[in-house]
Design an enzyme around this catalytic site. Sequence first.
Site, PDB file in Angstrom:
ATOM      1  N   ASP A   4       0.783  -1.241   0.000  1.00 55.64           N
ATOM      2  CA  ASP A   4       0.000   0.000   0.000  1.00 55.64           C
ATOM      3  C   ASP A   4       0.819   1.297   0.000  1.00 55.64           C
ATOM      4  O   ASP A   4       0.509   2.236   0.746  1.00 55.64           O
ATOM      5  CB  ASP A   4      -0.947   0.005   1.196  1.00 55.64           C
ATOM      6  CG  ASP A   4      -1.982  -1.109   1.136  1.00 55.64           C
ATOM      7  OD1 ASP A   4      -1.918  -1.935   0.209  1.00 55.64           O
ATOM      8  OD2 ASP A   4      -2.848  -1.153   2.022  1.00 55.64           O
TER       9      ASP A   4
ATOM     10  N   ASP B 223      -4.930  -0.560  -1.870  1.00 57.00           N
ATOM     11  CA  ASP B 223      -6.352  -0.366  -1.676  1.00 57.00           C
ATOM     12  C   ASP B 223      -6.920   0.160  -2.993  1.00 57.00           C
ATOM     13  O   ASP B 223      -6.322   1.028  -3.635  1.00 57.00           O
ATOM     14  CB  ASP B 223      -6.616   0.652  -0.559  1.00 57.00           C
ATOM     15  CG  ASP B 223      -6.573   0.041   0.836  1.00 57.00           C
ATOM     16  OD1 ASP B 223      -6.351  -1.183   0.944  1.00 57.00           O
ATOM     17  OD2 ASP B 223      -6.767   0.790   1.801  1.00 57.00           O
TER      18      ASP B 223
ATOM     19  N   HIS C  98     -10.549   1.147  -3.650  1.00 59.47           N
ATOM     20  CA  HIS C  98     -11.903   1.235  -3.133  1.00 59.47           C
ATOM     21  C   HIS C  98     -12.874   1.894  -4.108  1.00 59.47           C
ATOM     22  O   HIS C  98     -12.509   2.848  -4.808  1.00 59.47           O
ATOM     23  CB  HIS C  98     -11.920   2.072  -1.847  1.00 59.47           C
ATOM     24  CG  HIS C  98     -11.102   1.512  -0.738  1.00 59.47           C
ATOM     25  ND1 HIS C  98     -11.052   0.167  -0.440  1.00 59.47           N
ATOM     26  CD2 HIS C  98     -10.313   2.125   0.200  1.00 59.47           C
ATOM     27  CE1 HIS C  98     -10.264  -0.018   0.610  1.00 59.47           C
ATOM     28  NE2 HIS C  98      -9.809   1.153   1.005  1.00 59.47           N
TER      29      HIS C  98
ATOM     30  N   HIS D  74     -10.350   7.390   1.007  1.00 59.53           N
ATOM     31  CA  HIS D  74      -8.952   7.230   0.602  1.00 59.53           C
ATOM     32  C   HIS D  74      -8.850   6.159  -0.471  1.00 59.53           C
ATOM     33  O   HIS D  74      -9.660   5.244  -0.527  1.00 59.53           O
ATOM     34  CB  HIS D  74      -8.062   6.854   1.807  1.00 59.53           C
ATOM     35  CG  HIS D  74      -8.446   5.550   2.427  1.00 59.53           C
ATOM     36  ND1 HIS D  74      -9.460   5.427   3.348  1.00 59.53           N
ATOM     37  CD2 HIS D  74      -7.959   4.300   2.249  1.00 59.53           C
ATOM     38  CE1 HIS D  74      -9.584   4.169   3.726  1.00 59.53           C
ATOM     39  NE2 HIS D  74      -8.687   3.455   3.060  1.00 59.53           N
TER      40      HIS D  74
ATOM     41  N   LYS E  66      -6.937  -4.791  -3.479  1.00 58.41           N
ATOM     42  CA  LYS E  66      -7.748  -5.346  -2.395  1.00 58.41           C
ATOM     43  C   LYS E  66      -8.850  -4.376  -1.997  1.00 58.41           C
ATOM     44  O   LYS E  66      -8.784  -3.192  -2.285  1.00 58.41           O
ATOM     45  CB  LYS E  66      -6.879  -5.694  -1.181  1.00 58.41           C
ATOM     46  CG  LYS E  66      -6.089  -4.553  -0.581  1.00 58.41           C
ATOM     47  CD  LYS E  66      -5.139  -5.084   0.501  1.00 58.41           C
ATOM     48  CE  LYS E  66      -4.235  -4.011   1.070  1.00 58.41           C
ATOM     49  NZ  LYS E  66      -4.921  -3.012   1.895  1.00 58.41           N
TER      50      LYS E  66
ATOM     51  N   CYS F 163      -2.251  -2.537   7.717  1.00 58.23           N
ATOM     52  CA  CYS F 163      -2.152  -3.431   6.572  1.00 58.23           C
ATOM     53  C   CYS F 163      -0.892  -4.289   6.574  1.00 58.23           C
ATOM     54  O   CYS F 163      -0.921  -5.439   6.155  1.00 58.23           O
ATOM     55  CB  CYS F 163      -2.284  -2.630   5.281  1.00 58.23           C
ATOM     56  SG  CYS F 163      -3.940  -1.931   5.086  1.00 58.23           S
TER      57      CYS F 163
END
Length: 205
Positions: free
Chosen positions: A16, A58, A60, A77, A102, A141
């Site tokens: 990340d 990430d 999202h 975020h 993810k 994470c």
Amino acid sequence: MSAIVLGQADALLIVDMQLDFLPGGSLGVPQGDRVVAPINTLIDLYHARRLPVYASRDWHPPEHCSFGAQGGPWPPHCVAGTEGARFSPALQLRDDTIIVSKADTAEVDAYSAFSGTGLADAMRRRGISRVAVCGLATDYCVLNTVLDGIKEGFEVLLVPEAVRAVDVRPGDGDHAVARMLRQGAVPVRLSGGHLVADVLLGAQL
């Protein structure tokens, strides 16, 4: 000093390293930018040996369950396709880096790079049995990725100089490192262009 001999069963997993998690981002980790240089050294080390490098992110949707508007604990975020979701431009990822996205559905969050991504099976198919983990953030994470990697049966090397913590509560990062080591992660550090076991850190537990 105990040198780590890297071979075909090794891989590097960068967690990340996205702009929203770096200082100035919507969920910036204090001093998160300071891990870029050691991570670039790790990339060079693994690339020189033609070993795979994975980078999780990430990814999202705008209405992700972790965001405050949906009752989650975090500000928005790493929304897929936005500037904040990009990897740091200072991170020297090669074209053959394997990207692991993810938490890419609205209903499910994932702190671990192994959660819902198929990463463990993909690594096993490549014959990987040992993974070095670095990135952000130590107490979220990175912690969950390391613990899941151990549960999946991988030997996990943790590079403490290449991680940083959110530290919502002071000491969260230190507690996370201690927990990872207690569960079997092996602390390592960079020395002269090589990885060596961090015997002093390991002996503190």
